[in-house]
Enzyme design. Sequence first.
Site, mmCIF file in Angstrom:
data_model
loop_
_atom_site.group_PDB
_atom_site.id
_atom_site.type_symbol
_atom_site.label_atom_id
_atom_site.label_comp_id
_atom_site.label_asym_id
_atom_site.label_seq_id
_atom_site.Cartn_x
_atom_site.Cartn_y
_atom_site.Cartn_z
ATOM 1 N N ASP A 206 0.844 -1.192 0.000
ATOM 2 C CA ASP A 206 0.000 0.000 0.000
ATOM 3 C C ASP A 206 0.884 1.249 0.000
ATOM 4 O OD1 ASP A 206 -1.900 1.977 0.370
ATOM 5 O OD2 ASP A 206 -3.001 0.889 1.918
ATOM 6 N N ASP B 241 -3.589 2.575 -5.553
ATOM 7 C CA ASP B 241 -2.412 2.591 -4.672
ATOM 8 C C ASP B 241 -2.254 1.328 -3.826
ATOM 9 O OD1 ASP B 241 -4.595 2.978 -3.066
ATOM 10 O OD2 ASP B 241 -3.902 4.833 -2.151
ATOM 11 N N GLU B 242 -2.954 0.244 -4.190
ATOM 12 C CA GLU B 242 -2.904 -0.997 -3.420
ATOM 13 C C GLU B 242 -2.686 -2.196 -4.325
ATOM 14 O OE1 GLU B 242 -5.437 -2.060 0.269
ATOM 15 O OE2 GLU B 242 -6.573 -0.533 -0.799
#
Length: 404
Positions: free
Chosen positions: A9, A103-104
């Site tokens: 993350d 973003d993960e």
Amino acid sequence: MNKTILHLDLDTFFVSVERLQDSKLEHRPILVGGVSDRGVVAACSYETRGFGVHSGMPMKMAKELCPEAIIIKGNAGTYSKHSDIVTDIIKEQVPVFEKSSIDEFYADLTGMDRFYGCHQFSTELRHKIIKETGLPISFGLSVNKVVSKVATNEAKPNNELKIDIGHEKPFLAPLSIKKIPMVGDKTYQTLRNLGLRQIKTIQEMPMDMMQRVLGANGGVIWKRANGIDNTPVIPFSERKSISTERTFERDTIDVIKLRGILIAMTENLAYQLRRGKKLTACIAVKIRYSDFNTYSKQLKIPYTSADHILIPKILDLFNTLYNKRLLIRLIGIRFSHLVQGNYQIDLFDDTEEILNLYNALDKIRERYGDKSVIRASGMDAKTIGRMHNPFNGQPPIVLAHRKQ
């Protein structure tokens, strides 16, 4: 064989990208989102969280809580670009990975310990991302996606945490029930009203008690509280696009009609994206003329699933593409470069009213059907609509080609 699942993350991603571009923002309280009082906070730095600020809250409230914060409108295109750079690094290093949002990421490292330590590999991958992008990133490593995600959140900021096999329950036990993935504000309040505060209490309860209170979701939450999760890592390339097209019974040159159908198509596919918690980063329009010559044009865009962003871009593509003024036999649109993600990427310009409107419209469509709410400009496109969720993991239903 026990699985080994890595969760990565990018820490406060939007804020980190802004700081990468302007070092003066380091260690300053930052709010990224709609700059007006009616805007919404898309992301906030750790420096603002001590004041009670969190993403998704009205910008006006955030400014009142943290008046010294620097407010940045943000640039979705810039964030998408940096996300793609990180994706390319992971793609080079990991055979099976899932991009669950901008973003993960999840990666299945099962079996790697036979040749190379999973923890060592994960650490080196994290350092490689930091070195090549300048962005802080955290990871969690465990036997499944849920425990790894919780571990990542506990490791932040810019750190890592490995949960050894058999230690999942002890790791989760002292944490707040709000840290269980899928426990939102409403569910949290329900559980707090029952006197539940720590995950340990849920672990000590029988599963059927949770099911009586929360239905099927109660069983899922109980399993997650006990560190049980068999959800597979879904390969990033599994679903690449979603599209729709229409062939006319009579070839047409009626531009108003064509634009109305394109609007209805875009509106419906955008709903399918939100329904499947997907975002698109590439759109395309296709035209087939009466002489059967076919042309298409595509455009890369920042990740989105919003009608009001997609419709103007689709119409602009059509206006650019349709330059022969010949009769048209077929038109179609396609959304590709899909990733898992919610509506947050569009918060830079949106207000609470827009977000609430989309939520309300989508709930009506979910209950009464895709065509229960449509724009007036697309009302003549009577056959636009799907009866199934294209992202439910089932193969698409093959229908006879419908004509307009």
